[in-house]
Design an enzyme around this catalytic site. Structure first.
Site, PDB file in Angstrom:
ATOM      1  N   GLU A  56       0.831  -1.206   0.000  1.00  0.00           N
ATOM      2  CA  GLU A  56       0.000   0.000   0.000  1.00  0.00           C
ATOM      3  C   GLU A  56       0.865   1.255   0.000  1.00  0.00           C
ATOM      4  O   GLU A  56       2.087   1.194   0.168  1.00  0.00           O
ATOM      5  CB  GLU A  56      -0.918  -0.002   1.219  1.00  0.00           C
ATOM      6  CG  GLU A  56      -0.186  -0.250   2.536  1.00  0.00           C
ATOM      7  CD  GLU A  56      -0.504   0.784   3.604  1.00  0.00           C
ATOM      8  OE1 GLU A  56      -0.582   1.974   3.237  1.00  0.00           O
ATOM      9  OE2 GLU A  56      -0.642   0.395   4.768  1.00  0.00           O
ATOM     10  N   LYS A 117      -5.462  10.475   1.073  1.00  0.00           N
ATOM     11  CA  LYS A 117      -5.527   9.132   1.646  1.00  0.00           C
ATOM     12  C   LYS A 117      -6.776   8.439   1.096  1.00  0.00           C
ATOM     13  O   LYS A 117      -7.896   8.906   1.309  1.00  0.00           O
ATOM     14  CB  LYS A 117      -5.567   9.222   3.173  1.00  0.00           C
ATOM     15  CG  LYS A 117      -5.506   7.885   3.892  1.00  0.00           C
ATOM     16  CD  LYS A 117      -5.506   8.121   5.398  1.00  0.00           C
ATOM     17  CE  LYS A 117      -5.492   6.805   6.167  1.00  0.00           C
ATOM     18  NZ  LYS A 117      -5.535   7.036   7.628  1.00  0.00           N
ATOM     19  N   ASP A 169     -17.276   4.216  14.844  1.00  0.00           N
ATOM     20  CA  ASP A 169     -16.090   4.503  14.040  1.00  0.00           C
ATOM     21  C   ASP A 169     -15.317   3.202  13.832  1.00  0.00           C
ATOM     22  O   ASP A 169     -14.542   2.766  14.691  1.00  0.00           O
ATOM     23  CB  ASP A 169     -15.225   5.549  14.738  1.00  0.00           C
ATOM     24  CG  ASP A 169     -14.120   6.086  13.831  1.00  0.00           C
ATOM     25  OD1 ASP A 169     -13.948   5.540  12.724  1.00  0.00           O
ATOM     26  OD2 ASP A 169     -13.442   7.054  14.234  1.00  0.00           O
ATOM     27  N   SER A 171     -13.024   1.016  10.881  1.00  0.00           N
ATOM     28  CA  SER A 171     -12.284   1.140   9.630  1.00  0.00           C
ATOM     29  C   SER A 171     -12.909   0.294   8.527  1.00  0.00           C
ATOM     30  O   SER A 171     -13.391  -0.820   8.758  1.00  0.00           O
ATOM     31  CB  SER A 171     -10.828   0.702   9.841  1.00  0.00           C
ATOM     32  OG  SER A 171     -10.148   0.617   8.607  1.00  0.00           O
ATOM     33  N   ALA A 172     -12.874   0.856   7.307  1.00  0.00           N
ATOM     34  CA  ALA A 172     -13.361   0.110   6.141  1.00  0.00           C
ATOM     35  C   ALA A 172     -12.475  -1.089   5.832  1.00  0.00           C
ATOM     36  O   ALA A 172     -12.883  -1.986   5.081  1.00  0.00           O
ATOM     37  CB  ALA A 172     -13.416   1.033   4.928  1.00  0.00           C
ATOM     38  N   ASP A 173     -11.272  -1.126   6.413  1.00  0.00           N
ATOM     39  CA  ASP A 173     -10.369  -2.247   6.156  1.00  0.00           C
ATOM     40  C   ASP A 173     -11.025  -3.587   6.480  1.00  0.00           C
ATOM     41  O   ASP A 173     -10.802  -4.579   5.776  1.00  0.00           O
ATOM     42  CB  ASP A 173      -9.094  -2.107   7.003  1.00  0.00           C
ATOM     43  CG  ASP A 173      -8.253  -0.905   6.620  1.00  0.00           C
ATOM     44  OD1 ASP A 173      -8.568  -0.259   5.607  1.00  0.00           O
ATOM     45  OD2 ASP A 173      -7.287  -0.613   7.352  1.00  0.00           O
ATOM     46  N   LYS A 190      -3.581  -1.700  14.527  1.00  0.00           N
ATOM     47  CA  LYS A 190      -2.887  -0.526  15.053  1.00  0.00           C
ATOM     48  C   LYS A 190      -3.152  -0.393  16.552  1.00  0.00           C
ATOM     49  O   LYS A 190      -4.286  -0.494  17.012  1.00  0.00           O
ATOM     50  CB  LYS A 190      -3.343   0.737  14.321  1.00  0.00           C
ATOM     51  CG  LYS A 190      -2.920   0.805  12.865  1.00  0.00           C
ATOM     52  CD  LYS A 190      -3.311   2.149  12.266  1.00  0.00           C
ATOM     53  CE  LYS A 190      -2.840   2.272  10.822  1.00  0.00           C
ATOM     54  NZ  LYS A 190      -3.638   1.473   9.892  1.00  0.00           N
TER      55      LYS A 190
END
Length: 788
Positions: A56, A117, A169, A171-173, A190
């Site tokens: 990435e 981003k 909230d 992440s789309a990951d 993370k």
């Protein structure tokens, strides 16, 4: 091995990727002219079942400071290569998806401040606005799956943010990992996130989570243990590859997460870093950063780096390099599993710009050139918007360290460099880069140039492939020598002597060129003056008969007149249309062309059609007076040291160009540090018909006898350039021409729009300056402009 690039000549090697009730594939996207470029090395690897690892670029654009971001990106690629795998760094540049980057593109992403981003939601808006973007895990997963890449190595996975049970909230990951069959090799979630809830959410999505360790401890990013356990663990690439392969065999469309702990030597600092993470998270909650969506993560990582005095950044880099190593090892083992299958296994969706042809030899008839044999490739090539015909060469420059050692009968200490050159090749590369590297269709560029079956020819082919340019227009002539220019330079870089072997271009039979033009249907053909007079004559005749616009690049003073026998054969010049649409001489070449046209031998300026065209221009006393006013202006309003535009009148530059307009519709004169001079014959523009001379805007206009007879003279001031920044002067003019052609591919009516024309000329100057500041014949940093 021929290059495998984007093409309409596509080979489908697997079923499309399915998501829910809908399916998609790279093939389908390309058929819709999606802006996707796969680096030829990556495409070749996928087509031949070589291991590939996706990387990435959000860490390059938004995750790390410069120069650490650039060094880390390069280090990742090097480490992947040590395993035997091919790195495919993914990004969006100039509104085009890039699967595999050149080093110059990585440098651009590392230094630009405007890159966005990119998550899944951002992809279409960024592409439509022609912007640059660093792909996050979610976007990289999507593009990896489309290309058929099975392994993706990264740093930390996004997840559920702390307090995410209230803020939602997430992440789309995570959802993307559940959608696409890609193995994600990561250092864990993370540490600024809620690791426990993230693992719970992955379980809900059905994504297998495995510790790539000897225990079931899930890594904590900066530390080897997060305090959470995984249901499964693996500790070797073979087992990991088997898991991914089994998912493919069963038709499962989700990915898998391999959590790789940070190397042991960095684990000791993990406790202190985690304390800094907790403090940074608390600060983010107090100052409101935690509520800013995707801005929160870069802020937190930067704050942690500050609190740890850079220790966290070093650990982060070590973690990323470690996942690149593991990812490469898994990809290698996965490729072995695919190869072991009798049906070829899962090779993903591969596409080709050049087919895998049967190569045969066809001798050229002896009455033309008995020593030329062409290698014929039996395949139907895709169309191209631009064909650039002429010379592709290898440039060899030898520079002495001390002029006093120069001796014609012995060697001298110095340096020797080799690079690609040739006027047509340089123009084609610049147009290719600036057009967005389109592989096929109306915005693509094909180079039509001969190479021999020798070492220099192989260099040209290989380097062309690495740049990502099309190779299907190159003509293979085994019995000929490839074009080479060997130059001896003194210590100041000035030419002392040299040898130029360009016969292969001059002797190229014209029917080989015509065959490629007929098959690729270009709307613009650019010709360099290295071609023979007879070849130029036949090509101009063909293009005029098929309504193809022609650009003639004079190349040099001596060769600039080679086009005139072709013009003499086209003396039935239309009243409002010149036989050549564009030409791009410098001042010396312009003068030589004018004198050749005026020569009584060719009778060009004494032909009735020339007189008829000149008469329609209606060049009046008023026009000459306004030209005199323009000639008194400074070349640049910001730099009077360059003098005035007096050369327009005193050297007869304006008069010579106007006298050539019956032969060349639009003349773009390269005036060096004095900018550009445009002299145009406008016949179908409602824009210009409403314009009048404006010396302040450096524009003189003559309205002829009808509304279709307009002559425009426009000066474009030079852009500022520091002389000490010049690295190479050989390819700047070619780059300017390539930029002009790139703009024409996107804006065919460019010369009919005064404002657009000025904008595109500034863009061409900027591109030429980038090449002047590069050591290569064409700057590898050239990128598509937002105007495209």
């Amino acid at each position: 091995m021929t290059s495998k690039l984007l093409t309409q000549n596509i080979r489908r090697l697997s079923a499309p990727i399915r998501t829910g009730q809908r399916s998609f594939s790279l093939v389908e996207s390309l058929r819709r002219n999606a802006p996707i470029d796969i680096h030829p090395e990556v495409a070749d690897a996928l087509a031949n079942n070589k291991p590939v690892v996706a990387l990435e670029t959000a860490l390059v654009t938004n995750g790390m400071p410069y120069p650490e971001n650039l060094e880390t990106a390069r280090s990742e690629e090097r480490i992947v290569r040590t395993t035997g795998a091919i790195p495919a760094t993914i990004a969006i540049i100039g509104g085009r998806i890039k699967i595999g980057l050149e080093d110059a593109e990585v440098q651009h992403l590392a230094t630009t401040t405007s890159a966005v981003k990119v998550s899944r939601r951002d992809i279409a808006p960024i592409i439509s606005q022609k912007k640059d973007g660093g792909t996050t895990i979610s976007a990289t997963l999507l593009f990896s799956a489309m290309a058929g890449i099975k392994v993706f190595a990264t740093g930390g996975l996004g997840g559920v943010h702390r307090g995410g049970e209230n803020t939602m909230d997430v992440s789309a990951d995570l959802n993307e990992l559940a959608r696409y069959p890609v193995g994600l090799v990561s250092g864990g979630v993370k540490s600024i996130l809620d690791i426990g809830r993230t693992l719970e959410y992955l379980e809900t999505l059905g994504v297998p989570v495995l510790a790539y360790a000897k225990t079931n401890d899930f890594p904590g990013f900066f530390s080897a243990r997060s305090g959470f356990k995984t249901p499964w663990r693996v500790h070797d690439p073979v087992t990991a590859a088997n898991i991914l392969f089994t998912q493919w065999q069963l038709g499962m469309n989700n990915g898998a997460l391999f959590g790789v702990p940070i190397p042991e030597e960095y684990e000791a600092a993990g406790v202190k870093i985690q304390e800094a993470v907790d403090l940074a998270v608390a600060e983010a909650e107090q100052n409101g950063v935690s509520k800013r969506g995707k801005e929160a993560t870069p802020w937190l990582l930067q704050r942690v780096a500050e609190l740890t005095a850079g220790t966290s950044l070093k650990n982060n880099i070590a973690l990323i390099e470690n996942t690149a190593l593991v990812g490469g090892q898994i990809a290698v083992e996965y490729a072995k599993l695919v190869e072991s299958q009798s049906d070829g296994g899962d090779r993903g969706t591969i596409y080709h710009l050049q087919c895998e042809p049967k190569r045969t030899r066809k001798s050229v008839p002896q009455d033309r050139n008995a020593d030329v044999t062409e290698i014929v490739e039996d395949c139907k090539p895709p169309p191209a918007g631009l064909a650039v015909v002429g010379c592709a060469a290898v440039d060899i420059s030898a520079t002495t360290f001390a002029d006093s050692t120069l001796d014609l009968h012995s060697t001298s200490p110095g340096s020797v460099e080799m690079s690609l050159g040739g006027v047509a090749r340089n123009i084609a590369e610049a147009a290719h880069r600036l057009s967005g590297s389109y592989p096929t269709g109306p915005h693509s560029t094909v180079l039509v140039s001969p190479v021999g079956d020798d070492a220099f020819g192989r260099v040209i082919l290989e380097e062309t492939k690495l740049i990502g340019m099309r190779q299907d227009g190159i003509i293979h002539l085994p019995k000929a020598r490839s074009a080479v220019c060997n130059m001896l330079l003194n210590s100041n870089g000035n030419l002392v002597s040299g040898v130029a072997d360009m016969d292969i271009t001059k002797n190229l039979p014209v029917d080989m060129i015509l065959q490629r033009l007929k098959e690729r249907h270009p709307s613009i053909v650019a010709l360099d003056a290295n071609l023979s007079e007879q070849t130029l004559k036949e090509l101009l005749k063909y293009c005029n008969a098929n309504s193809i616009d022609v650009l003639f690049e004079p190349t040099s003073i001596i060769k600039s007149t080679s086009i005139f026998p072709a013009l003499a054969a086209s003396l039935d010049i239309a009243t409002h249309r010149s036989p050549i649409a564009y030409t791009t001489p410098n001042l010396l070449e312009l003068a030589q062309m004018y004198h050749a046209a005026s020569d009584d031998t060719l009778e060009l300026t004494s032909h009735p059609s020339w007189w008829k065209a000149i008469d329609t221009f209606g060049i009046s006393h008023q026009f000459r007076m306004e030209l005199g006013h323009l000639a008194r202006r400074y070349v640049s309003d910001d730099d009077t040291s360059k003098g005035t535009l007096s050369f327009l009148v005193e050297d007869g530059t304006a008069q010579m160009a106007i006298n050539l307009l019956p032969f060349f519709q639009n003349i773009v004169i390269k005036c060096g540090e004095r900018g550009l001079l445009l002299v145009l014959r406008v016949s179908d523009s409602t824009h210009w018909s409403k314009e009048y001379s404006n010396v302040h805007r450096r524009r003189i206009i003559a309205h002829g006898k009808t509304e279709h007879d307009i002559v425009v003279l426009q000066h474009i001031p030079p852009l500022p350039l520091a002389k000490d920044s010049i690295g190479n002067v050989t390819g700047a003019g070619d780059t300017l021409v390539g930029s002009l052609l790139s703009s024409l591919l996107h804006h065919r009516g460019m010369f009919s729009d005064p404002d657009l024309l000025t904008d595109r000329m500034h863009a061409a100057q900027a591109a030429a300056i980038m090449t002047l500041q590069s050591r290569k014949a064409v700057s590898p940093l050239l990128l598509p402009t937002t105007s495209h």
